[in-house]
Scaffold this motif. Structure first.
Motif, mmCIF file in Angstrom:
data_model
loop_
_atom_site.group_PDB
_atom_site.id
_atom_site.type_symbol
_atom_site.label_atom_id
_atom_site.label_comp_id
_atom_site.label_asym_id
_atom_site.label_seq_id
_atom_site.Cartn_x
_atom_site.Cartn_y
_atom_site.Cartn_z
ATOM 1 N N TYR A 63 0.829 -1.210 0.000
ATOM 2 C CA TYR A 63 0.000 0.000 0.000
ATOM 3 C C TYR A 63 0.861 1.256 0.000
ATOM 4 N N LEU A 64 0.267 2.352 -0.526
ATOM 5 C CA LEU A 64 0.926 3.660 -0.536
ATOM 6 C C LEU A 64 0.219 4.589 0.443
ATOM 7 N N MET A 65 0.965 5.577 0.946
ATOM 8 C CA MET A 65 0.359 6.504 1.906
ATOM 9 C C MET A 65 -0.793 7.309 1.304
ATOM 10 N N CYS A 66 -0.802 7.485 -0.029
ATOM 11 C CA CYS A 66 -1.912 8.248 -0.624
ATOM 12 C C CYS A 66 -3.252 7.545 -0.382
ATOM 13 N N GLU A 67 -3.220 6.239 -0.143
ATOM 14 C CA GLU A 67 -4.466 5.511 0.106
ATOM 15 C C GLU A 67 -5.109 5.930 1.440
ATOM 16 N N VAL A 68 -4.252 6.389 2.365
ATOM 17 C CA VAL A 68 -4.776 6.832 3.660
ATOM 18 C C VAL A 68 -5.606 8.100 3.457
ATOM 19 N N ALA A 69 -5.012 9.062 2.734
ATOM 20 C CA ALA A 69 -5.721 10.326 2.495
ATOM 21 C C ALA A 69 -6.999 10.074 1.686
ATOM 22 N N TRP A 70 -6.900 9.189 0.693
ATOM 23 C CA TRP A 70 -8.068 8.863 -0.139
ATOM 24 C C TRP A 70 -9.184 8.252 0.719
ATOM 25 N N ALA A 71 -8.783 7.337 1.600
ATOM 26 C CA ALA A 71 -9.775 6.638 2.441
ATOM 27 C C ALA A 71 -10.543 7.632 3.306
ATOM 28 N N VAL A 72 -9.814 8.628 3.845
ATOM 29 C CA VAL A 72 -10.482 9.604 4.714
ATOM 30 C C VAL A 72 -11.352 10.543 3.875
ATOM 31 N N ARG A 73 -10.809 10.997 2.742
ATOM 32 C CA ARG A 73 -11.546 11.995 1.949
ATOM 33 C C ARG A 73 -12.769 11.412 1.235
ATOM 34 N N HIS A 74 -12.638 10.178 0.765
ATOM 35 C CA HIS A 74 -13.694 9.668 -0.129
ATOM 36 C C HIS A 74 -14.413 8.413 0.368
ATOM 37 N N GLU A 75 -13.826 7.710 1.359
ATOM 38 C CA GLU A 75 -14.397 6.408 1.737
ATOM 39 C C GLU A 75 -14.853 6.366 3.204
ATOM 40 N N MET A 76 -14.996 7.528 3.810
ATOM 41 C CA MET A 76 -15.518 7.649 5.172
ATOM 42 C C MET A 76 -14.695 6.904 6.221
ATOM 43 N N ALA A 77 -13.381 6.762 6.010
ATOM 44 C CA ALA A 77 -12.539 6.198 7.074
ATOM 45 C C ALA A 77 -12.433 7.251 8.167
ATOM 46 N N ARG A 78 -12.607 6.834 9.429
ATOM 47 C CA ARG A 78 -12.637 7.793 10.534
ATOM 48 C C ARG A 78 -11.556 7.530 11.568
ATOM 49 N N SER A 79 -10.815 6.439 11.411
ATOM 50 C CA SER A 79 -9.825 6.083 12.429
ATOM 51 C C SER A 79 -8.673 5.341 11.768
ATOM 52 N N VAL A 80 -7.601 5.190 12.544
ATOM 53 C CA VAL A 80 -6.451 4.423 12.048
ATOM 54 C C VAL A 80 -6.891 2.986 11.772
ATOM 55 N N GLU A 81 -7.760 2.474 12.633
ATOM 56 C CA GLU A 81 -8.201 1.086 12.415
ATOM 57 C C GLU A 81 -9.036 0.949 11.138
ATOM 58 N N ASP A 82 -9.896 1.928 10.862
ATOM 59 C CA ASP A 82 -10.676 1.867 9.617
ATOM 60 C C ASP A 82 -9.725 1.745 8.420
ATOM 61 N N VAL A 83 -8.625 2.510 8.461
ATOM 62 C CA VAL A 83 -7.684 2.523 7.325
ATOM 63 C C VAL A 83 -6.884 1.228 7.269
ATOM 64 N N LEU A 84 -6.334 0.815 8.409
ATOM 65 C CA LEU A 84 -5.401 -0.327 8.379
ATOM 66 C C LEU A 84 -6.106 -1.681 8.370
ATOM 67 N N SER A 85 -7.368 -1.683 8.756
ATOM 68 C CA SER A 85 -8.073 -2.961 8.822
ATOM 69 C C SER A 85 -8.954 -3.208 7.606
ATOM 70 N N ARG A 86 -9.631 -2.148 7.103
ATOM 71 C CA ARG A 86 -10.643 -2.389 6.067
ATOM 72 C C ARG A 86 -10.461 -1.578 4.781
ATOM 73 N N ARG A 87 -9.976 -0.292 4.821
ATOM 74 C CA ARG A 87 -9.756 0.407 3.544
ATOM 75 C C ARG A 87 -8.526 -0.196 2.873
ATOM 76 N N THR A 88 -7.493 -0.474 3.670
ATOM 77 C CA THR A 88 -6.418 -1.360 3.226
ATOM 78 C C THR A 88 -6.564 -2.608 4.096
ATOM 79 N N ARG A 89 -5.827 -3.673 3.762
ATOM 80 C CA ARG A 89 -5.951 -4.903 4.548
ATOM 81 C C ARG A 89 -4.673 -5.178 5.343
ATOM 82 N N ALA A 90 -4.003 -4.091 5.729
ATOM 83 C CA ALA A 90 -2.710 -4.215 6.396
ATOM 84 C C ALA A 90 -2.755 -5.132 7.623
ATOM 85 N N LEU A 91 -3.791 -4.974 8.448
ATOM 86 C CA LEU A 91 -3.857 -5.767 9.681
ATOM 87 C C LEU A 91 -3.981 -7.257 9.390
ATOM 88 N N VAL A 92 -4.686 -7.591 8.333
ATOM 89 C CA VAL A 92 -4.855 -9.014 7.988
ATOM 90 C C VAL A 92 -3.560 -9.565 7.372
#
Ligand code: FAD
Length: 524
Positions: A450-479
């Motif tokens: 994954y790239l860091m731009c995905e974090v900004a995208w997730a917050v701006r366009h995909e309603m990610a609200r927390s670090v866990e939203d980003v690392l667990s479900r917008r990206t699959r980093a935790l899995v």
């Protein structure tokens, strides 16, 4: 999807209010919005934070149901598999499975069953099943235990990224005019004259409560369904029996290549998969009845031991606890056989119940059939609420990000390949964020795709609200690698905080809470 704007719209009158943003609720939201019904969906945590991000990642007819003689169910799921593949080619792909035969009779035995699977898929067939020689099996699965191996059978099924599909469904529903809010819990039901007229919802970020008016209320909360039913009827008997399923995530050295291993019968009579996914090997699953429903179910020691032992039995290299990159557990919302009277049982797979006040509850089913479940529950709710009858159009509806020409490059192992592939037609826009800001052009972590731009995208366009939203479900980093996810949490928190306008103490709290959560995904 803009959460603040959607919160402001909660005062609008709705035709349908859907409680729960997993596969079932999101499928219903797409279905209702596509028919032009005014639709709101409320999710207590994040989209797919429950069972819907914890699956085996298969879009399948269910070879297991075939063995049980449940032909109708398999046919329906195979039809939905074909539709999903066409409507979301950026998130769904084909995967070749190998069933190894260690007894002379088992190859032909499973071969006949899998031929029937081909026939049931009809024109939606992904490939032809075929008997394989011992050499052909080992060519496909070089790390399979060769001792006593006689041959095998290959067959095809679908594979997907469950949480990303959930995000695509949320975005599709939003494109169609639905109002969706995550981190918003339904805390009560509103009634007048004994009939439901809406729900009471709490914005869990501020604690503020809102009244939402709707002509029909759909309870799509999976294993939490009985909690909502008891807001309606305090003494309602339990409908759902939760059953836990655990997966281990191993490095792909344990299953190199692009083929999945399917073991038709484990010691407890279940199917076990070892599946390549995002350059890892997923091993699962278990089926353990659990007495209580937890938001974060914990894998039991015996489930981990069972999976390690079975993987060791079929793989040349025995996986140990320290090899496990991540472990996750999910709860199946199984319908109790002796549950309350069903007003409509539309398929053997999922069930719909209607209470005297008009609460429509849908439970059971699987990810693969989410669209069909949405169609059935919206039919039911619309009829009950006297909404104008409108036909379903979702069988042909392309999901958000789906390329029109279906030309998506897939890795040989199912999921679409390449950095940013999961964004489909939006990949260029995600990449443009990196081009505009060098801080966003860097990889999230050397061991993560994954790239860091995905974090900004997730917050701006995909309603990610927390670090866990980003690392667990917008990206699959935790899995994919829980330790790597913990290591990149501070950098991710910085971007999430910047995007949301939060201060340093919020950032620190996010890192601490994500780390606590991610440590539960580690075995050693
Ligand atoms: C181990 C395992 C493996 C599986 N593998 C596969 C597979 O490979 N392929 C397949 O097709 N299917 C698979 N399934 C089945 C599939 O994952 C489930 O059928 C599906 O995810 C259930 O979705 P759901 O929306 O009903 O429930 P959930 O995903 O649990 O969604 C319910 C949502 O309701 C929310 N909620 C609860 N209370 C409230 C409230 N008060 N207010 C607002 N929201 C609330 C929760 O936060 C949750 O997000 C698997 C299931 C398990 C357990």
């Amino acid at each position: 999807m803009d959460r603040a704007r959607n919160l402001d719209r909660l005062g609008d009158p709705f035709d349908l209010a859907i409680i729960g943003g997993g596969a079932t609720g999101l499928g219903a939201a797409v279905e209702a919005a596509a028919r032009g019904y005014r639709t709101v969906l409320l999710e207590a945590r994040d989209f797919a934070q429950g069972t819907s991000s914890r699956s085996t990642k298969l879009v399948h007819g269910g070879v297991r149901y075939l063995a049980q003689g449940n032909v109708g169910l398999v046919r329906e799921a195979l039809l939905e598999r074909g539709r999903l593949r066409r409507n979301a080619p950026h998130l769904v792909g084909d995967l070749e499975f190998v069933v190894p035969a260690y007894a002379w009779w088992s190859g032909p035995y499973y071969g006949v069953g899998l031929k029937l699977y081909d026939v049931l898929a009809g024109r939606h067939r992904l490939g032809t099943s075929q008997l394989l020689s011992r050499a052909q099996v080992l060519e496909r699965l070089p790390t399979l235990e060769p001792d006593q191996l006689k041959g095998g059978v290959r067959y095809f099924d679908g594979q997907f990224d469950d949480a990303r599909l959930a995000v695509a469904l949320a975005l599709t529903a939003s494109d169609l005019g639905a109002v969706l809010v995550n981190h918003a819990s339904v805390v009560g039901l509103l009634k007048s004259g004994g009939k439901l007229r809406g729900v009471q919802v709490r914005d869990d970020e501020t604690g503020r409560e809102h009244e939402v008016s709707a002509r029909a209320v759909v309870n799509a909360t999976g294993v939490f369904a009985d909690g909502i039913r008891r807001m309606d009827e305090p003494g309602a008997p339990a409908l759902v029996t939760p059953s836990q399923g655990v997966h281990l995530v191993l490095p792909d050295a344990f299953l190199p290549g692009t083929h999945a291993l399917m073991i038709p019968r484990t010691d407890d009579g279940r199917v076990l998969f070892v599946v390549p996914w995002h350059r890892r090997a997923l091993v699962g699953t278990t089926d353990t009845p659990v007495p209580e429903v937890a938001v974060e179910p914990r894998p039991l020691e015996e489930e981990v031991a069972f999976l390690l032992e079975h993987a060791a039995r079929y793989l040349t290299r025995d996986p140990r606890r320290e090899d496990v990159l991540s472990v996750y557990a999910g709860l199946r919302p199984l319908v109790r056989a002796e549950g309350a009277a069903s007003t409509a049982s539309l398929s053997r797979d999922h069930s719909i119940f209607e209470s005297p006040s008009g609460l429509v509850t849908i439970v059971g089913g699987k990810w693969t059939t989410y669209r069909r479940m949405g169609e059935d529950v919206v039919d039911h709710a619309a009829r009950m609420a006297g909404l104008p009858e409108r036909p379903s159009s979702t069988a042909e509806l392309r999901l958000h990000g789906a390329p029109l020409d279906e030309k998506v490059e897939h890795s040989a192992a199912g999921t679409p390949s390449g950095m940013l592939a999961a964004y489909g037609t939006e990949a260029d826009q995600v990449r443009a964020l990196a081009e505009a800001d060098p801080d966003l052009a860097v990889p999230m972590h050397p061991r993560l795709p994954y790239l860091m731009c995905e974090v900004a995208w997730a917050v701006r366009h995909e309603m990610a609200r927390s670090v866990e939203d980003v690392l667990s479900r917008r990206t699959r980093a935790l899995v994919l690698d829980a330790r790597a996810a913990i290591e990149c949490a501070p950098a991710v928190a910085r971007v999430v905080a910047r995007e949301l306008g939060r201060d340093e103490s919020w950032e620190a709290e996010q890192i601490a809470s994500f780390t606590r959560r991610a440590e539960q995904s580690l075995l050693s």
